[in-house]
Motif scaffolding. Structure first.
Motif, PDB file in Angstrom:
ATOM      1  N   GLY A  19       0.808  -1.215   0.000  1.00 38.33           N
ATOM      2  CA  GLY A  19       0.000   0.000   0.000  1.00 38.33           C
ATOM      3  C   GLY A  19       0.841   1.264   0.000  1.00 38.33           C
ATOM      4  N   GLY A  20       0.180   2.385  -0.296  1.00 40.04           N
ATOM      5  CA  GLY A  20       0.856   3.674  -0.284  1.00 40.04           C
ATOM      6  C   GLY A  20       1.666   3.929  -1.540  1.00 40.04           C
ATOM      7  N   GLN A  21       2.325   5.053  -1.560  1.00 39.18           N
ATOM      8  CA  GLN A  21       3.191   5.415  -2.678  1.00 39.18           C
ATOM      9  C   GLN A  21       4.464   4.577  -2.637  1.00 39.18           C
ATOM     10  OE1 GLN A  21       3.839   9.618  -2.169  1.00 39.18           O
ATOM     11  NE2 GLN A  21       1.754  10.172  -2.754  1.00 39.18           N
TER      12      GLN A  21
ATOM     13  N   LEU B 158       5.835   5.255   9.702  1.00 41.31           N
ATOM     14  CA  LEU B 158       7.009   4.373   9.730  1.00 41.31           C
ATOM     15  C   LEU B 158       8.081   4.828   8.753  1.00 41.31           C
ATOM     16  CD1 LEU B 158       8.132   1.813  11.031  1.00 41.31           C
ATOM     17  CD2 LEU B 158       7.003   0.477   9.242  1.00 41.31           C
ATOM     18  N   SER B 159       7.660   5.432   7.649  1.00 44.14           N
ATOM     19  CA  SER B 159       8.613   5.904   6.644  1.00 44.14           C
ATOM     20  C   SER B 159       9.302   7.197   7.065  1.00 44.14           C
ATOM     21  CB  SER B 159       7.891   6.149   5.312  1.00 44.14           C
ATOM     22  OG  SER B 159       7.047   7.290   5.390  1.00 44.14           O
TER      23      SER B 159
ATOM     24  N   LYS C 269      13.250  -2.593   8.950  1.00 44.40           N
ATOM     25  CA  LYS C 269      14.419  -3.478   9.072  1.00 44.40           C
ATOM     26  C   LYS C 269      15.530  -2.834   9.893  1.00 44.40           C
ATOM     27  CE  LYS C 269      14.841  -4.521   4.604  1.00 44.40           C
ATOM     28  NZ  LYS C 269      15.359  -5.210   3.387  1.00 44.40           N
ATOM     29  N   ALA C 270      15.642  -1.501   9.771  1.00 40.82           N
ATOM     30  CA  ALA C 270      16.676  -0.795  10.528  1.00 40.82           C
ATOM     31  C   ALA C 270      16.333  -0.718  12.018  1.00 40.82           C
ATOM     32  CB  ALA C 270      16.860   0.613   9.963  1.00 40.82           C
TER      33      ALA C 270
ATOM     34  N   VAL D 220       6.222   3.240   0.872  1.00 37.18           N
ATOM     35  CA  VAL D 220       6.239   1.843   1.333  1.00 37.18           C
ATOM     36  C   VAL D 220       7.656   1.291   1.338  1.00 37.18           C
ATOM     37  CG1 VAL D 220       5.778   0.801  -0.925  1.00 37.18           C
ATOM     38  CG2 VAL D 220       5.062  -0.391   1.159  1.00 37.18           C
ATOM     39  N   LEU D 221       8.486   1.729   0.401  1.00 29.13           N
ATOM     40  CA  LEU D 221       9.893   1.314   0.396  1.00 29.13           C
ATOM     41  C   LEU D 221      10.603   1.823   1.644  1.00 29.13           C
ATOM     42  CD1 LEU D 221      12.516   0.202  -0.786  1.00 29.13           C
ATOM     43  CD2 LEU D 221      12.700   2.284  -2.176  1.00 29.13           C
TER      44      LEU D 221
END
Length: 242
Positions: free
Chosen positions: A110-112, A195-196, A124-125, A116-117
């Motif tokens: 989901g998301g752009q 989160l991004s 993970k970090a 999301v990346l």
């Protein structure tokens, strides 16, 4: 309404703590069929009140958590005091921690693309050892759905976070969740933005007093019309419980 549910405007909200919800999810991932989790806030509850199809979709979920101070307040009006808030972002972060410890495979959908990346990379970090097996943006045509499902299934994901916005994400999970091969699917709304790092979450003070909505309104005044759902929801609850 099932035992352990609070009926709020015809919606069954689970009276369970964060720990209980996490335990339920862990059990499903270990040896259960696909489970769908809805994180319910006042805006979605208000919309569902006037939309039977949406209301039924919410009530068919395996768990419905109280996401937002409005739902917690409403539970008090219906006689369930001190209900613990289990928001989408908090639940996602708790499950990412559990996934790291238990070896669960997670997928972000989901998301752009850049959002999301970044969410997957930051996860993970932040959670050393977390096994992110894939991510996919939320922009797709109907004919792309089979390939999306195949991609998620091939990843071997145990847990899929879907950020398509409510209620789209929840309808999508109800229709396609089992086909992903995952054991648990959760609609997380705009949690990928947090989160991004794109969106800053409200300070803990605002979270503690149940005023995250006010923080977001000040920072994003364009949300004003959406925020009107909160007083309308409260008015409906007061009318029903008077």
């Amino acid at each position: 309404m099932m035992a352990g549910k609070i009926d709020i405007l015809g919606l069954g909200v689970d009276a369970q703590s964060m720990a209980e919800i996490v335990d339920f999810i862990a059990e499903r991932i270990k040896n259960g069929d696909f489970a769908r989790i809805v994180t319910l806030n006042a805006e979605i509850a208000y919309r569902a009140f006037g939309d039977p199809q949406m209301r039924e979709m919410v009530n068919r979920a395996d768990r419905v958590t109280p996401d937002g101070s409005g739902i917690v307040w409403a539970a008090g009006r219906y006689g369930r005091q001190n209900l613990e808030r289990v928001s989408g972002i908090d639940l996602m972060q708790e499950l990412l921690k559990e996934a790291t410890q238990r070896g669960w495979k997670v997928f972000f959908f989901g998301g752009q693309e850049e959002i999301v990346l970044a969410a997957a990379q930051n996860a993970k970090a932040c959670y050393d050892g977390l096994n992110v097996v894939g991510y996919r943006n939320g922009y797709f045509a109907e004919e792309e759905i089979p390939s999306i499902l195949a991609e998620i299934k091939a990843s071997g994901a145990d847990l899929i976070f879907v950020g398509l916005g409510a209620p789209k994400q929840d309808f999508w999970l109800e229709q396609y969740g089992e086909e992903t091969g995952a054991k648990v699917g959760i609609g997380v709304g705009g949690s990928f933005d947090v989160l991004s790092g794109k969106v800053r979450r409200a300070p803990r003070f605002f979270q503690a007093i149940g005023a995250e909505w006010l923080w977001r309104l000040v920072r994003e005044p364009w949300r004003f019309k959406r925020m009107l759902a909160l007083p309308r929801f409260m008015r409906l609850v007061m009318k029903e419980t008077r």
